[in-house]
Design an enzyme around this catalytic site. Structure first.
Site, PDB file in Angstrom:
ATOM      1  N   GLY A 102       0.827  -1.209   0.000  1.00 39.14           N
ATOM      2  CA  GLY A 102       0.000   0.000   0.000  1.00 39.14           C
ATOM      3  C   GLY A 102       0.855   1.251   0.000  1.00 39.14           C
ATOM      4  CB  THR A 103       4.006   2.068   1.775  1.00 36.38           C
ATOM      5  OG1 THR A 103       3.471   1.816   3.083  1.00 36.38           O
ATOM      6  CG2 THR A 103       5.017   3.189   1.825  1.00 36.38           C
ATOM      7  CB  CYS A 111       7.255   3.579  24.405  1.00 37.17           C
ATOM      8  SG  CYS A 111       6.552   3.639  26.037  1.00 37.17           S
ATOM      9  CG  ASN A 160      -4.355   3.490   9.638  1.00 37.30           C
ATOM     10  OD1 ASN A 160      -4.623   4.569   9.105  1.00 37.30           O
ATOM     11  ND2 ASN A 160      -3.249   3.307  10.328  1.00 37.30           N
ATOM     12  CB  SER A 203      -1.837  -3.324   1.431  1.00 38.65           C
ATOM     13  OG  SER A 203      -0.773  -4.048   1.971  1.00 38.65           O
ATOM     14  CB  ALA A 204      -2.208  -8.793  -0.789  1.00 39.27           C
ATOM     15  CG  HIS A 205      -0.194  -6.899   4.731  1.00 37.53           C
ATOM     16  ND1 HIS A 205      -0.371  -6.459   6.012  1.00 37.53           N
ATOM     17  CD2 HIS A 205       0.361  -5.858   4.057  1.00 37.53           C
ATOM     18  CE1 HIS A 205       0.071  -5.218   6.129  1.00 37.53           C
ATOM     19  NE2 HIS A 205       0.512  -4.825   4.940  1.00 37.53           N
TER      20      HIS A 205
HETATM   21  N1  PLP Z   1      -2.714   2.979   4.214  1.00 36.70           N
HETATM   22  C1  PLP Z   1      -3.407   2.537   5.270  1.00 36.70           C
HETATM   23  C2  PLP Z   1      -4.733   3.143   5.582  1.00 36.70           C
HETATM   24  C3  PLP Z   1      -2.894   1.499   6.065  1.00 36.70           C
HETATM   25  O1  PLP Z   1      -3.592   1.065   7.107  1.00 36.70           O
HETATM   26  C4  PLP Z   1      -1.634   0.955   5.728  1.00 36.70           C
HETATM   27  C5  PLP Z   1      -1.035  -0.109   6.566  1.00 36.70           C
HETATM   28  O2  PLP Z   1      -1.272  -0.188   7.748  1.00 36.70           O
HETATM   29  C6  PLP Z   1      -0.966   1.447   4.599  1.00 36.70           C
HETATM   30  C7  PLP Z   1      -1.532   2.463   3.872  1.00 36.70           C
HETATM   31  C8  PLP Z   1       0.366   0.895   4.188  1.00 36.70           C
HETATM   32  O3  PLP Z   1       0.208  -0.378   3.636  1.00 36.70           O
HETATM   33  P1  PLP Z   1       1.469  -1.377   3.536  1.00 36.70           P
HETATM   34  O4  PLP Z   1       1.644  -1.977   4.899  1.00 36.70           O
HETATM   35  O5  PLP Z   1       1.043  -2.400   2.549  1.00 36.70           O
HETATM   36  O6  PLP Z   1       2.622  -0.588   3.096  1.00 36.70           O
END
Ligand code: PLP
Length: 385
Positions: A71-72, A328, A152, A200-202
């Protein structure tokens, strides 16, 4: 002790059928998709079939789906390309975005490549749609709006249609980070008319290290990663064939079983809310977490009525994995900026935020164990104070 996993917004366990699909692909489709011989062609056809499956689940054309590593990367590809190749000189975003959007847009602003505007957020972290409209109408600059479909951390949902209409009326491009909602909500991207989305598949019981960007075909992107010209020239590098196959399998199942999954998870969330209210006096729900129309059904973000920097660790001692909602740093617990923005002033120092996030594999019995653990921790704190 049985381990219980309530951190599905961070990542989800692989579905057994996804593992099967990937193992089969590892055994039988090890060719390089760019090779012209039969091994290569078979791997290539695996990838293209996966692309078609995913595209059809989103009602878009297959060539609008570009496979990435996560996703990033998808969000980076979209935002950076809009600035570099589509002459975007203004970005409107919010303070609630995931770091990969926040950091990328901030960099664009810092380098003077764009004027960066943050849309106001109202109480409970809702986007101020009137402010967005005003901002959109206030300039003729080529603008990209990037707002996440679901947050998220607290689970708030965006009204995609409303934002898309505003963008269409003002000629702005619209990117939505759909990492938390792909495979969990029906997304007809053609009907929604968003320009860009990410996956993001995971997050949907698929493998890590694979995702995709939806890029509407009318746009003229160039690659961020150059080389052999894979992914229609937009993302070079030998394709992650097993990852793509696993993601397509996970996606296909998520779409097929969506209603069943949604009702199971909603039932768990409803049960957890009832139990929390009955057993933890003073518990509060962050953002729209307890509003089923305005919140991601997989996420329940709460504030426990006492301050405990080690709450995540204490839960772990009881075999339960949740997300603490604070990190933290230098020995002091720091509540995340997203949570800070939805909590009343000063609240973060007297409460313990926690994100409980569900998947199809969770059960009511596990929720009971979670509530018992929270009850015990609460009692200890209330006895001390
Ligand atoms: N965008 C959102 C809303 C997410 O929750 C996340 C991951 O937690 C990402 C982007 C990033 O995805 P990835 O972990 O596949 O890089």
């Amino acid at each position: 002790m049985k381990k219980i996993y309530f951190d599905n917004a961070a990542t989800t366990p692989l579905h057994p059928e996804v593992i099967e699909e990937m193992v089969d692909c590892m055994k039988n489709n090890y060719g390089n998709p760019s090779s012209t011989h039969v091994f290569g062609r078979e791997a290539k056809s695996k990838i293209e079939l996966a692309r078609k499956k995913i595209a059809s689940g989103l009602n878009v054309a297959a060539n609008e789906i570009i496979f990435t590593s996560c996703g990033t990367e998808s969000n980076n590809l979209i935002i950076r390309s809009c600035v570099e190749y589509l002459s975007v000189t203004r970005i409107i975003t919010s303070d609630l975005e995931h770091k990969c959007v926040k950091e990328t847009t901030s960099e664009m602003g810092r380098l003077g490549k764009v004027e960066l505007l943050k849309v106001k957020t109202c109480e409970r972290g809702e986007i101020d749609y009137d402010d967005l409209e005003q901002k959109l109408k206030s300039s003729d600059k080529k603008t990209l709006v990037t707002l996440m479909h679901a947050n998220n951390e607290i689970g708030n949902l965006l009204d995609l249609k409303r934002v898309q209409q505003m963008c269409e009326e003002t000629g702005a491009l619209f990117h939505t980070d759909t990492v938390q909602t792909m495979g969990h909500y029906p997304l007809d991207l053609k009907e929604l008319k968003v320009d860009f989305a990410s996956c993001s598949a995971h997050k949907l019981h698929g493998p890590k290290g694979i995702g995709f960007a939806y890029i509407k075909k009318s746009t003229g992107f160039h690659p961020q990663i150059t080389g052999g010209g894979q992914e229609r020239g937009l993302r070079s590098g030998t394709e992650n064939v097993y990852g793509v196959a696993g993601m397509a399998k996970a996606f296909e199942m998520a779409i097929r079983d969506m209603d069943e999954h949604k009702s199971h998870i909603e039932e768990l969330k409803r049960y957890a809310i009832e139990k929390l209210k009955a057993n933890i006096p003073g518990v509060e729900f962050n953002g729209f977490s307890d509003d089923f129309d305005k919140s991601l059904y997989t996420v329940l973000s709460i504030c426990l009525p006492f301050s405990d920097n080690l709450i995540g660790f204490e839960m772990e001692l009881q075999g339960i994995a949740v997300s603490q909602g604070s990190a933290c740093s230098s020995g002091a617990a720091q509540v995340s900026p997203v949570l800070e923005s939805v909590l009343e002033e000063g609240k973060s120092s007297v409460c313990s935020p926690m994100r409980i996030s569900f998947s199809i594999y969770n059960t009511k019995e596990e929720v009971d164990v979670l509530i018992d653990a929270l009850k015990n921790i609460s009692k200890k704190h209330l006895a001390v104070s």
